[in-house]
Design a protein around this motif. Structure first.
Motif, PDB file in Angstrom:
ATOM      1  N   ARG A  18       0.814  -1.270   0.123  1.00  0.00           N
ATOM      2  CA  ARG A  18       0.128   0.231  -0.019  1.00  0.00           C
ATOM      3  C   ARG A  18       0.619   1.300  -0.013  1.00  0.00           C
ATOM      4  NH1 ARG A  18      -3.824   0.136   5.063  1.00  0.00           N
ATOM      5  NH2 ARG A  18      -3.458  -1.796   4.783  1.00  0.00           N
ATOM      6  N   PHE A  19       1.882   1.329   0.717  1.00  0.00           N
ATOM      7  CA  PHE A  19       3.118   2.210   0.898  1.00  0.00           C
ATOM      8  C   PHE A  19       3.392   2.476  -0.600  1.00  0.00           C
ATOM      9  CE2 PHE A  19       7.200   3.749   1.288  1.00  0.00           C
ATOM     10  CZ  PHE A  19       6.930   5.001   1.742  1.00  0.00           C
ATOM     11  N   LEU A  20       4.057   1.664  -0.953  1.00  0.00           N
ATOM     12  CA  LEU A  20       4.672   1.613  -2.246  1.00  0.00           C
ATOM     13  C   LEU A  20       3.746   2.207  -3.388  1.00  0.00           C
ATOM     14  CD1 LEU A  20       6.684  -1.699  -2.186  1.00  0.00           C
ATOM     15  CD2 LEU A  20       7.480   0.552  -1.796  1.00  0.00           C
ATOM     16  N   ILE A  21       2.468   1.895  -3.461  1.00  0.00           N
ATOM     17  CA  ILE A  21       1.574   1.972  -4.535  1.00  0.00           C
ATOM     18  C   ILE A  21       1.075   3.505  -4.083  1.00  0.00           C
ATOM     19  CG2 ILE A  21      -0.757   1.612  -5.480  1.00  0.00           C
ATOM     20  CD1 ILE A  21      -0.336  -1.560  -4.938  1.00  0.00           C
ATOM     21  N   ALA A  22       0.963   4.038  -3.002  1.00  0.00           N
ATOM     22  CA  ALA A  22       0.079   5.071  -2.561  1.00  0.00           C
ATOM     23  C   ALA A  22       1.412   6.370  -2.670  1.00  0.00           C
ATOM     24  CB  ALA A  22      -0.544   5.138  -1.367  1.00  0.00           C
ATOM     25  N   VAL A  23       2.447   6.115  -1.988  1.00  0.00           N
ATOM     26  CA  VAL A  23       3.412   7.089  -2.005  1.00  0.00           C
ATOM     27  C   VAL A  23       4.308   7.186  -2.705  1.00  0.00           C
ATOM     28  CG1 VAL A  23       4.954   8.075  -0.252  1.00  0.00           C
ATOM     29  CG2 VAL A  23       3.039   6.939   0.507  1.00  0.00           C
ATOM     30  N   LEU A  24       5.024   6.108  -3.351  1.00  0.00           N
ATOM     31  CA  LEU A  24       6.293   6.100  -4.438  1.00  0.00           C
ATOM     32  C   LEU A  24       5.483   6.799  -5.542  1.00  0.00           C
ATOM     33  CD1 LEU A  24       8.119   3.183  -3.666  1.00  0.00           C
ATOM     34  CD2 LEU A  24       8.489   5.530  -3.073  1.00  0.00           C
ATOM     35  N   PRO A  25       4.611   6.365  -6.152  1.00  0.00           N
ATOM     36  CA  PRO A  25       4.111   7.231  -7.542  1.00  0.00           C
ATOM     37  C   PRO A  25       3.892   8.710  -7.352  1.00  0.00           C
ATOM     38  CG  PRO A  25       2.920   5.185  -7.507  1.00  0.00           C
ATOM     39  CD  PRO A  25       3.610   5.469  -5.932  1.00  0.00           C
ATOM     40  N   VAL A  26       3.204   8.922  -6.252  1.00  0.00           N
ATOM     41  CA  VAL A  26       3.163  10.618  -5.846  1.00  0.00           C
ATOM     42  C   VAL A  26       4.291  11.055  -5.821  1.00  0.00           C
ATOM     43  CG1 VAL A  26       1.937  12.310  -4.218  1.00  0.00           C
ATOM     44  CG2 VAL A  26       0.708  10.190  -4.787  1.00  0.00           C
ATOM     45  N   TYR A  68       0.271  16.806  -2.176  1.00  0.00           N
ATOM     46  CA  TYR A  68       0.804  15.634  -2.566  1.00  0.00           C
ATOM     47  C   TYR A  68       0.594  14.523  -1.285  1.00  0.00           C
ATOM     48  CZ  TYR A  68       2.649  16.868  -6.935  1.00  0.00           C
ATOM     49  OH  TYR A  68       2.882  17.258  -8.380  1.00  0.00           O
ATOM     50  N   ALA A  69       0.887  15.167  -0.249  1.00  0.00           N
ATOM     51  CA  ALA A  69       0.730  13.974   0.950  1.00  0.00           C
ATOM     52  C   ALA A  69      -0.816  13.776   1.367  1.00  0.00           C
ATOM     53  CB  ALA A  69       1.264  14.651   2.205  1.00  0.00           C
ATOM     54  N   MET A  70      -1.604  14.513   0.850  1.00  0.00           N
ATOM     55  CA  MET A  70      -3.115  14.246   1.132  1.00  0.00           C
ATOM     56  C   MET A  70      -3.607  13.318  -0.093  1.00  0.00           C
ATOM     57  SD  MET A  70      -4.382  18.194   2.247  1.00  0.00           S
ATOM     58  CE  MET A  70      -6.144  17.661   2.164  1.00  0.00           C
ATOM     59  N   MET A  71      -3.102  13.666  -1.068  1.00  0.00           N
ATOM     60  CA  MET A  71      -3.353  12.720  -2.237  1.00  0.00           C
ATOM     61  C   MET A  71      -3.071  11.229  -1.974  1.00  0.00           C
ATOM     62  SD  MET A  71      -2.010  15.096  -5.413  1.00  0.00           S
ATOM     63  CE  MET A  71      -2.112  14.045  -6.766  1.00  0.00           C
ATOM     64  N   ALA A  72      -1.608  11.114  -1.437  1.00  0.00           N
ATOM     65  CA  ALA A  72      -0.979   9.740  -1.230  1.00  0.00           C
ATOM     66  C   ALA A  72      -1.863   9.163  -0.119  1.00  0.00           C
ATOM     67  CB  ALA A  72       0.170   9.966  -0.799  1.00  0.00           C
ATOM     68  N   TYR A  73      -2.202   9.823   0.951  1.00  0.00           N
ATOM     69  CA  TYR A  73      -3.148   9.477   2.042  1.00  0.00           C
ATOM     70  C   TYR A  73      -4.460   8.856   1.462  1.00  0.00           C
ATOM     71  CZ  TYR A  73      -5.632   8.877   6.658  1.00  0.00           C
ATOM     72  OH  TYR A  73      -6.014   8.168   7.479  1.00  0.00           O
ATOM     73  N   ALA A  74      -5.061   9.512   0.574  1.00  0.00           N
ATOM     74  CA  ALA A  74      -6.334   9.463   0.022  1.00  0.00           C
ATOM     75  C   ALA A  74      -6.341   8.091  -0.561  1.00  0.00           C
ATOM     76  CB  ALA A  74      -6.970  10.492  -0.902  1.00  0.00           C
ATOM     77  N   LEU A  75      -5.116   7.829  -1.499  1.00  0.00           N
ATOM     78  CA  LEU A  75      -5.142   6.593  -2.285  1.00  0.00           C
ATOM     79  C   LEU A  75      -4.887   5.370  -1.156  1.00  0.00           C
ATOM     80  CD1 LEU A  75      -5.075   4.943  -4.872  1.00  0.00           C
ATOM     81  CD2 LEU A  75      -2.520   5.592  -4.781  1.00  0.00           C
ATOM     82  N   TRP A  76      -4.124   5.710   0.037  1.00  0.00           N
ATOM     83  CA  TRP A  76      -3.771   4.751   0.812  1.00  0.00           C
ATOM     84  C   TRP A  76      -4.845   4.250   1.377  1.00  0.00           C
ATOM     85  CZ3 TRP A  76       0.461   2.390   3.557  1.00  0.00           C
ATOM     86  CH2 TRP A  76       0.327   1.962   4.557  1.00  0.00           C
ATOM     87  N   ARG A  77      -6.032   5.093   1.841  1.00  0.00           N
ATOM     88  CA  ARG A  77      -7.039   4.920   2.517  1.00  0.00           C
ATOM     89  C   ARG A  77      -8.148   3.792   1.466  1.00  0.00           C
ATOM     90  NH1 ARG A  77      -9.128   7.461   6.906  1.00  0.00           N
ATOM     91  NH2 ARG A  77     -11.300   6.853   6.016  1.00  0.00           N
ATOM     92  N   ILE A  78      -8.193   4.121   0.113  1.00  0.00           N
ATOM     93  CA  ILE A  78      -8.753   3.371  -1.042  1.00  0.00           C
ATOM     94  C   ILE A  78      -8.167   1.801  -1.060  1.00  0.00           C
ATOM     95  CG2 ILE A  78      -9.597   3.136  -3.263  1.00  0.00           C
ATOM     96  CD1 ILE A  78     -11.130   5.101  -1.684  1.00  0.00           C
TER      97      ILE A  78
END
Length: 169
Positions: A18-26, A68-78
């Motif tokens: 989840r971290f890799l998918i949500a944070v690294l691309p952002v 960008y942090a908010m975007m990554a966290y939003a994706l993390w939640r999904i």
């Protein structure tokens, strides 16, 4: 006692993945955008006529860092939702479409030094952000709401991009 196997697709994406998918691309989009942007700020961008509502250059980095942090966290939640959740995969795809457009804007506006190309891309980006919010809403309202400040900032950036294009045509 060992628990039995769970139903296929009922698990969320594991935390490290989840971290890799949500944070690294952002983070990658932020980095790639800065490659196009940073060299052009003191040169090409400095020479453009800008509207009176242009913020100071120092404001962009902290605003984008927060967004960008908010975007990554939003994706993390999904991604934390079970993989079998209806429309989860489509919402994730929609997120990555808007993320790609986000990166493309920097290359269109700054990289190509074209406010008109930037305006075309940012209009598509607005549509993609709205689509992402709509896709996230039924799945996780907090995730959807985390993208609203991003939409607001990109709306402002759209007006700014349009004004820069108009003033420099």
């Amino acid at each position: 006692m060992h628990p039995g196997p769970s139903a296929t697709g009922s698990e969320p994406t594991p935390p490290l993945q989840r971290f890799l998918i949500a944070v690294l691309p952002v983070a990658l989009v932020s980095f790639l955008g800065s490659l196009a942007t940073m060299p052009n700020i003191p040169t090409w961008y400095a020479g453009l006529v800008k509207p009176g509502f242009t913020p100071p250059n120092w404001l962009f980095a902290p605003v984008w860092t927060l967004l960008y942090a908010m975007m990554a966290y939003a994706l993390w939640r999904i991604l934390a939702l079970p993989k079998s959740t209806p429309d989860r995969a489509a919402a994730i795809t929609t997120f990555f479409v808007q993320l790609a457009l986000n990166s493309l804007w920097s290359w269109a506006f700054f990289g190509a030094r074209s406010p008109l190309a930037g305006l075309v891309v940012i209009l598509a980006l607005i549509v993609a952000i709205v689509a992402t919010i709509r896709a996230f809403w039924p799945l996780d309202r907090t995730a959807a709401l985390l993208l609203v400040p991003y939409l607001a900032w990109v709306g402002y950036a759209t007006a700014l991009t349009g004004a820069v294009w108009y003033l420099n045509r």
